[in-house]
Design an enzyme around this catalytic site. Structure first.
Site, short mmCIF file in Angstrom:
data_model
loop_
_atom_site.label_atom_id
_atom_site.label_comp_id
_atom_site.label_asym_id
_atom_site.label_seq_id
_atom_site.Cartn_x
_atom_site.Cartn_y
_atom_site.Cartn_z
N CYS A 55 0.84 -1.21 0.00
CA CYS A 55 0.00 0.00 0.00
C CYS A 55 0.88 1.26 0.00
O CYS A 55 1.83 1.36 0.76
CB CYS A 55 -0.90 -0.01 1.23
SG CYS A 55 -2.02 1.40 1.28
N CYS A 62 0.45 0.06 10.34
CA CYS A 62 -0.02 -0.95 9.39
C CYS A 62 1.09 -1.82 8.79
O CYS A 62 2.08 -1.31 8.26
CB CYS A 62 -0.81 -0.29 8.27
SG CYS A 62 -1.64 -1.49 7.22
N CYS A 99 -16.65 -8.99 5.86
CA CYS A 99 -15.98 -7.71 5.61
C CYS A 99 -14.72 -7.96 4.78
O CYS A 99 -13.92 -8.84 5.12
CB CYS A 99 -15.56 -7.07 6.93
SG CYS A 99 -16.88 -6.97 8.13
N CYS A 191 -19.22 2.65 8.83
CA CYS A 191 -18.52 1.93 9.89
C CYS A 191 -17.24 2.70 10.14
O CYS A 191 -16.37 2.75 9.25
CB CYS A 191 -18.22 0.50 9.45
SG CYS A 191 -17.12 -0.37 10.57
N ARG A 263 -17.77 -2.42 18.05
CA ARG A 263 -17.06 -3.67 17.73
C ARG A 263 -15.74 -3.76 18.47
O ARG A 263 -14.86 -2.91 18.30
CB ARG A 263 -16.84 -3.76 16.21
CG ARG A 263 -16.24 -5.10 15.76
CD ARG A 263 -16.34 -5.31 14.25
NE ARG A 263 -17.72 -5.13 13.82
CZ ARG A 263 -18.14 -4.17 12.99
NH1 ARG A 263 -17.30 -3.35 12.45
NH2 ARG A 263 -19.43 -4.07 12.68
N1 SAM Z 1 -6.67 0.63 3.23
C1 SAM Z 1 -7.92 0.82 3.81
C2 SAM Z 1 -7.94 1.95 4.82
O1 SAM Z 1 -6.92 2.26 5.38
O2 SAM Z 1 -9.01 2.49 5.05
C3 SAM Z 1 -8.49 -0.43 4.46
C4 SAM Z 1 -7.63 -1.40 5.23
S1 SAM Z 1 -7.01 -0.82 6.77
C5 SAM Z 1 -5.91 -2.11 7.20
C6 SAM Z 1 -8.39 -0.88 7.87
C7 SAM Z 1 -8.19 -0.43 9.31
O3 SAM Z 1 -7.53 -1.45 10.05
C8 SAM Z 1 -7.35 0.80 9.56
O4 SAM Z 1 -8.06 1.97 9.37
C9 SAM Z 1 -6.98 0.64 11.01
O5 SAM Z 1 -7.93 1.29 11.83
C10 SAM Z 1 -7.03 -0.88 11.24
N2 SAM Z 1 -5.68 -1.42 11.49
C11 SAM Z 1 -4.71 -1.58 10.57
N3 SAM Z 1 -3.58 -2.07 11.14
C12 SAM Z 1 -3.86 -2.24 12.46
C13 SAM Z 1 -3.10 -2.69 13.57
N4 SAM Z 1 -1.83 -3.07 13.45
N5 SAM Z 1 -3.69 -2.72 14.77
C14 SAM Z 1 -4.98 -2.34 14.92
N6 SAM Z 1 -5.75 -1.88 13.89
C15 SAM Z 1 -5.20 -1.82 12.68
FE1 SF4 Z 2 -2.79 1.21 3.41
FE2 SF4 Z 2 -2.69 0.02 5.77
FE3 SF4 Z 2 -3.03 2.64 5.64
FE4 SF4 Z 2 -5.03 1.00 4.86
S1 SF4 Z 2 -4.21 1.21 6.92
S2 SF4 Z 2 -4.29 2.82 3.81
S3 SF4 Z 2 -3.82 -0.70 4.02
S4 SF4 Z 2 -1.21 1.51 4.95
#
Ligand code: SAM
Ligand code: SF4
Ligand code: DTB
Length: 335
Positions: A55, A62, A99, A191, A263
């Site tokens: 990404c 992330c 989801c 959400c 959630r």
């Molecule tokens: N790329 C899209 C976005 O950022 O909206 C969707 C995927 S992203 C992984 C979805 C959500 O997962 C993020 O907004 C974050 O709140 C949650 N998330 C991601 N990595 C995480 C982590 N290591 N621990 C807890 N929540 C996490």
């Molecule tokens: Fe990309 Fe992860 Fe950020 Fe979603 S949360 S935009 S997957 S870097």
């Protein structure tokens, strides 16, 4: 204290709730919760990463950001058949919502977005609610997702407006709000929630809730994620959040959003069953279900079956998979 007297709580109201003695706070939250939901109603959502890693965004938490060095298996967009198979498995273990998450800054129109549209139709065709999280959306994309039958769109604000810039540098808080507006304008449920444990203060967490109250629509569901610290990301060494702070925040979320699904999301695999139970008592009524989140682990459905049974809640049949031993004692105990 209820939605009639505080239709949209002010920041000070949120702070006052948060500062209440814990037992009073949880009691008030549980009371409001019972007015809007049945006590045995815990929603089960299964999560699937439909496009993993690579990404371009730099979200500090992330594993999937190409700015970080997390050890994950990257995959291109899954095929419709792969998604159908996973959705059928989710239904078989008793999920009611499926989801799908993609590691995109935003979906590109064309073959890949068309495929996501088909994925949404497939999930809806199986009789489950469908939610996707694909990054930033245009109004037209939101409209197409609505036409495909999408139930909800997940797009988190993650933290307070002030703390956001310490965590993400490749997009702004207002970019997030713009997408949420496109989603609600297309009449898709929103959400939207956040992550606890990213070095923010307790005030920042209430600041996040306050931002949620200011959205153009009330979120239908609010994921409260506990940071899963991932090696290779800038937040790998963050300490866990104090459980009492988590329970307080969930209770305040319930008071502020009486009708939302709150959630208990990422991080549940590190929480004792008794800790999770207190979160449910404080107002959480939805979980991610199944042994994987996007890249991080989640409790297995058989562990969750065991937890639900301990709570005296209905256990979906398909959740009793290999290794599930069931409750040893039958209640009430005869003396
Ligand atoms: N790329 C899209 C976005 O950022 O909206 C969707 C995927 S992203 C992984 C979805 C959500 O997962 C993020 O907004 C974050 O709140 C949650 N998330 C991601 N990595 C995480 C982590 N290591 N621990 C807890 N929540 C996490
Ligand atoms: Fe990309 Fe992860 Fe950020 Fe979603 S949360 S935009 S997957 S870097
Ligand atoms: C949300 O708020 N939590 C889910 C879902 N929305 C997409 C994602 C949690 C991700 C946890 C880290 C991982 O699995 O990589």
């Amino acid at each position: 204290m209820n939605q009639t007297t505080h239709p949209t709580p002010t920041l000070v109201t949120l702070q006052n709730w948060y500062a209440m003695p814990l037992m009073d706070l949880v009691y008030q939250a549980a009371t409001i919760h019972r007015q809007h939901f049945a006590s045995d109603d815990i929603q089960r959502c299964v999560l699937l990463s439909i496009k993993t890693g690579g990404c371009p965004e730099d979200c500090g938490y992330c594993s999937q950001s190409s700015h970080h060095q997390a050890d994950i298996d990257k995959t291109p967009l899954l095929s419709l058949e792969e998604v159908r198979e996973k959705a059928e498995e989710a239904k078989a273990i008793g999920a009611t919502r499926f989801c799908m998450g993609a590691a995109w800054r935003n979906p590109k129109d064309g073959e890949s977005f068309d495929r996501v549209i088909e994925m949404v139709k497939t999930v809806r065709g199986l009789g489950m609610e469908a939610c996707v999280t694909l990054g930033m959306l245009s109004p037209d994309q939101a409209k197409r997702l609505k036409e495909a039958g999408l139930t909800a769109y997940n797009h988190n604000l993650d933290t307070s407006r002030d703390h956001y810039d310490n965590i993400v540098h490749t997009r702004t808080y207002d970019d997030r709000i713009k997408t949420l507006r496109a989603v609600s304008d297309a009449d898709i449920s929103v959400c939207c929630g956040g992550i606890l444990g990213m070095g923010e203060s307790e005030a920042d967490r209430l600041g996040l809730l306050f931002e949620l109250t200011k959205l153009s629509v009330v979120p239908e569901s609010i994921p409260i994620n506990l940071l899963v610290p991932i090696e290779g990301t800038p937040l790998a060494d963050q300490p866990p959040v104090d459980p009492f702070q988590v329970i307080r925040l969930i209770a305040v979320t319930r008071l502020a959003f009486p009708k939302a699904r709150v959630r208990l999301s990422a991080g549940r695999d590190k929480m004792e069953p008794t800790y999770q139970t207190l979160c449910f008592l404080a107002g959480a009524n939805s979980i991610f279900y199944g042994d994987k989140l996007l890249t991080a682990p989640n409790p297995s459905s058989s562990d969750d079956a065991s937890l639900l049974e301990k709570l005296g809640l209905p256990v979906p049949e398909g959740a009793r998979k290999v290794g599930y031993s069931g409750r040893k004692m039958k209640l009430p105990l005869s003396v």
